[in-house]
Design an enzyme around this catalytic site. Structure first.
Site, short mmCIF file in Angstrom:
data_model
loop_
_atom_site.label_atom_id
_atom_site.label_comp_id
_atom_site.label_asym_id
_atom_site.label_seq_id
_atom_site.Cartn_x
_atom_site.Cartn_y
_atom_site.Cartn_z
N THR A 14 0.83 -1.21 0.00
CA THR A 14 0.00 0.00 0.00
C THR A 14 0.87 1.26 0.00
O THR A 14 0.35 2.36 0.08
CB THR A 14 -0.92 0.04 1.24
OG1 THR A 14 -0.09 0.03 2.42
CG2 THR A 14 -1.86 -1.15 1.28
N ASP A 175 19.99 -0.70 -5.60
CA ASP A 175 20.52 0.66 -5.68
C ASP A 175 20.01 1.14 -7.03
O ASP A 175 20.56 0.75 -8.07
CB ASP A 175 22.05 0.67 -5.63
CG ASP A 175 22.58 2.09 -5.56
OD1 ASP A 175 22.09 2.93 -6.34
OD2 ASP A 175 23.47 2.36 -4.74
N HIS A 176 18.95 1.93 -7.03
CA HIS A 176 18.26 2.14 -8.31
C HIS A 176 19.12 2.89 -9.32
O HIS A 176 18.86 2.85 -10.50
CB HIS A 176 16.89 2.80 -8.12
CG HIS A 176 16.95 4.22 -7.67
ND1 HIS A 176 17.02 4.57 -6.36
CD2 HIS A 176 16.95 5.36 -8.38
CE1 HIS A 176 17.07 5.88 -6.27
NE2 HIS A 176 17.03 6.40 -7.48
N ASP A 233 22.06 9.02 2.66
CA ASP A 233 21.01 8.90 1.67
C ASP A 233 21.57 8.76 0.24
O ASP A 233 20.98 8.10 -0.60
CB ASP A 233 20.10 10.13 1.76
CG ASP A 233 18.77 9.93 1.07
OD1 ASP A 233 18.18 8.84 1.25
OD2 ASP A 233 18.32 10.84 0.35
N HIS A 238 24.68 5.44 -3.74
CA HIS A 238 24.74 5.81 -5.15
C HIS A 238 26.09 6.37 -5.59
O HIS A 238 26.64 5.99 -6.60
CB HIS A 238 23.65 6.83 -5.48
CG HIS A 238 22.30 6.47 -4.94
ND1 HIS A 238 21.77 5.20 -5.07
CD2 HIS A 238 21.38 7.20 -4.26
CE1 HIS A 238 20.58 5.18 -4.50
NE2 HIS A 238 20.32 6.37 -4.00
N LYS A 343 18.73 19.93 -11.36
CA LYS A 343 18.66 18.49 -11.10
C LYS A 343 19.53 17.79 -12.13
O LYS A 343 19.19 17.75 -13.32
CB LYS A 343 17.21 18.03 -11.22
CG LYS A 343 17.03 16.53 -11.00
CD LYS A 343 15.55 16.16 -10.98
CE LYS A 343 15.32 14.66 -11.04
NZ LYS A 343 15.86 13.96 -9.87
P1 NAD Z 1 5.58 3.85 2.76
O1 NAD Z 1 5.63 4.35 4.16
O2 NAD Z 1 4.81 4.61 1.75
O3 NAD Z 1 5.00 2.37 2.77
C1 NAD Z 1 5.34 1.43 3.77
C2 NAD Z 1 4.49 0.17 3.61
O4 NAD Z 1 4.80 -0.72 4.68
C3 NAD Z 1 2.99 0.39 3.66
O5 NAD Z 1 2.40 -0.45 2.70
C4 NAD Z 1 2.61 -0.08 5.07
O6 NAD Z 1 1.30 -0.56 5.17
C5 NAD Z 1 3.59 -1.20 5.25
N1 NAD Z 1 3.76 -1.53 6.68
C6 NAD Z 1 4.12 -0.71 7.69
N2 NAD Z 1 4.12 -1.37 8.86
C7 NAD Z 1 3.78 -2.64 8.60
C8 NAD Z 1 3.59 -3.82 9.39
N3 NAD Z 1 3.78 -3.84 10.72
N4 NAD Z 1 3.23 -4.97 8.76
C9 NAD Z 1 3.03 -4.97 7.42
N5 NAD Z 1 3.18 -3.89 6.62
C10 NAD Z 1 3.54 -2.74 7.19
O7 NAD Z 1 7.10 3.64 2.31
P2 NAD Z 1 7.69 3.65 0.82
O8 NAD Z 1 7.99 5.04 0.46
O9 NAD Z 1 6.83 2.85 -0.06
O10 NAD Z 1 9.10 2.92 1.03
C11 NAD Z 1 9.24 1.53 1.21
C12 NAD Z 1 10.70 1.17 1.30
O11 NAD Z 1 11.36 1.57 0.12
C13 NAD Z 1 11.46 1.84 2.44
O12 NAD Z 1 12.47 0.97 2.88
C14 NAD Z 1 12.07 3.04 1.77
O13 NAD Z 1 13.24 3.46 2.44
C15 NAD Z 1 12.41 2.45 0.42
N6 NAD Z 1 12.53 3.43 -0.64
C16 NAD Z 1 11.45 4.18 -1.03
C17 NAD Z 1 11.58 5.07 -2.07
C18 NAD Z 1 10.42 5.91 -2.54
O14 NAD Z 1 10.58 6.60 -3.54
N7 NAD Z 1 9.27 5.87 -1.91
C19 NAD Z 1 12.81 5.22 -2.71
C20 NAD Z 1 13.89 4.43 -2.32
C21 NAD Z 1 13.72 3.53 -1.28
#
Ligand code: NAD
Length: 486
Positions: A14, A175-176, A233, A238, A343
């Protein structure tokens, strides 16, 4: 290649990443015929969604005119309300996985994609193991998002936790940047062109400059960012990945083992920076208000969820030294930051000047520069000197440009699309090996330690500039300067 029949299990379905990157990427693979028709995606998160809700969200996340295809695609998605800490969640997951594997005839191939908060990565791994979800007749793999720890000790602990359930060759650390086309192109430019590789060393290269600049501030991620900062970060992952790709020796073949082996050697050759003299090699900065696009933007300390006394760096510049035969004496300058002028992700290789300058160039620098442009424009630029028309004895810069972007941008796969595809095929080349992660942390840890206290100056920079003056001074000490990146 079409990929093997697989179930992709997304923890955190989600979340923001799933919606913005993962669903669209999986769709693009499907649309391109790279996914076999026999695949399933199982989304997990806390919310009480149904299959239907997830499919709606997946549908919304995709931009395509082909409604029939989208509908067919969405039917492959299943949702399970899930709490990573609860046993019954894993029992339900086991049941659901067996069901969908039955429906599609998937032989137990599973990708577990961790897209939740990193604090859960260890818990998920040990529960997967405990509930035997990794014991199937097929293969199982783990994709894990950044951040991978916040220092060497926590990264090592995380490694230990996930390695209970997955062996190193089953772990795909994202590492995107490594999924970007022009980043992958660095190797090709270097190792497929006989005109560059012979010059790629301290005999001919004066210095290397790597810029990863962002115009955005911390947006709504202030709370997270304030505990992280630009070093964790951007630099640990990266930037150091780019350094190792630029500096590595040619691998003997293009297998994940050989490529990563060469990259690891670069990280091992990095000259450590001691906490005591971190300021000599690294600069940290923080943005203050400024004008961007004719609008006043706030300083970092006024951002939402950021401490008004924060000493978190939003900018890092550094001088890295690689102590081996190829690179001793060649500084690798790096800089990255938020709220900068543009950027851009760009690498500039500055070649040494000719021993004797025969031609008059006015005040201009005459250096040959090779730019590897990663974003927003993808391509390479080579700056040469040519004869100024109608004169004798005068030279002017001549720029050779190669632009990688064809007109049809939509056909260029996105980083996440490539990486998920690579993982489906079992190719870990463009993912970070545990040794790379640990060596990178070991390099940055002493610098971060120096920055824990407010004794080391944090240089302010106005939003919309290219960082603090200290960043220019860092290069000026060596008689160098940052080349413009715009
Ligand atoms: P987010 O906070 O939007 O989503 C977190 C998800 O984890 C949600 O679906 C939530 O329901 C779920 N969650 C939280 N607690 C939970 C539990 N106890 N049990 C089950 N599910 C649980 O985070 P995001 O932005 O989607 O990021 C996810 C990961 O990707 C993180 O590790 C973040 O550092 C990494 N990341 C995100 C991005 C980005 O652009 N959003 C970029 C690079 C890395």
């Amino acid at each position: 290649h079409s990929t093997p029949k697989t179930t992709i299990v997304i923890f955190g379905a989600t979340g923001d990443l799933a919606k913005r990157k993962l669903f669209p990427s999986i769709f693009n693979l499907y649309q391109a015929g790279k996914l076999s028709e026999e695949f399933a995606v199982v989304g997990l998160a806390r919310r009480e969604w149904s299959n239907f809700t997830l499919r709606e969200v997946v549908n919304e996340s995709i931009s395509s005119a082909n409604d029939d295809l989208i509908e067919k695609f969405c039917k492959h998605f299943y949702y399970l309300p899930f709490d990573v800490t609860r046993n019954d969640s894993y029992i339900n997951l086991d049941k659901l996985l067996k069901e969908v594997e039955d429906v599609y005839g998937i032989p137990g191939n599973r990708i577990f994609y961790m897209s939740t908060s990193p604090e859960f990565f260890g818990t998920i791994a040990s529960n997967l193991k405990a509930h035997q979800l990794t014991e199937t007749k097929g293969w199982t793999r783990l994709i894990i998002e950044k951040p991978f720890g916040r220092d060497a000790a926590s990264a090592e602990q995380l490694n230990n936790e996930i390695s209970q359930a997955f062996s190193e060759d089953e772990i795909y650390r994202i590492d995107h940047y490594l999924g970007k086309d022009m980043v992958q192109n660095i190797e090709v430019i270097r190792f497929a062109n006989s005109i560059f590789e012979p010059l790629w060393n301290n005999h001919y290269i004066s210095n290397v400059q790597i810029t990863l600049s962002e115009t955005l501030g911390v947006e709504d991620r202030g709370g997270y960012y304030d505990t992280s900062g630009a070093m964790r970060d951007m630099v640990q992952n990266h930037v150091l990945q780019l350094v190792s790709l630029l500096a590595m020796d040619p691998p003997i073949r293009l297998t994940p083992e050989e490529v990563r082996h060469e990259k690891i050697k670069v990280l091992r050759a990095l000259k450590p920076v001691a906490t005591d003299n971190a300021s000599e090699y690294f600069v940290r900065g923080q943005y203050i208000p400024g004008i961007m696009n004719d609008q006043e933007v706030p300083g970092y300390r006024s951002e939402e969820s950021v401490s008004p006394k924060s000493i978190t760096e939003t900018f890092v510049a550094g001088k890295l030294q690689i102590e081996n035969h190829r690179w001793t004496g060649v500084p690798f300058y790096i800089r990255t930051g938020k709220r900068l002028e543009s950027k851009t992700t760009k690498v500039i290789i500055e070649f040494k000047n000719m021993p004797l300058n025969l031609y008059f160039n006015g005040e201009k620098d005459t250096s040959n520069l090779l730019s590897i442009n990663i974003q927003p424009v993808e391509g390479i630029t080579l700056l040469l000197n040519g004869k100024k028309e109608g004169t004798s004895g005068e030279a002017v810069p001549v720029q050779l440009d190669y632009n990688n972007k064809n007109d049809d941008i939509s056909s260029t796969p996105e980083a996440y699309e490539r990486l998920i595809y690579n993982c489906l095929l079992g190719d870990a080349t463009n993912f970070a090996h545990s040794d790379e992660v640990l060596l990178s942390w070991k390099y940055v840890d002493p610098i971060l330690k120096a920055w824990q206290s407010d004794k080391v100056e944090i240089a302010e920079y106005e939003s919309g500039t290219m960082g603090p003056k200290a960043s220019d001074d860092l290069l000026a000490k060596d008689g160098n300067h940052w080349w413009p990146v715009n």
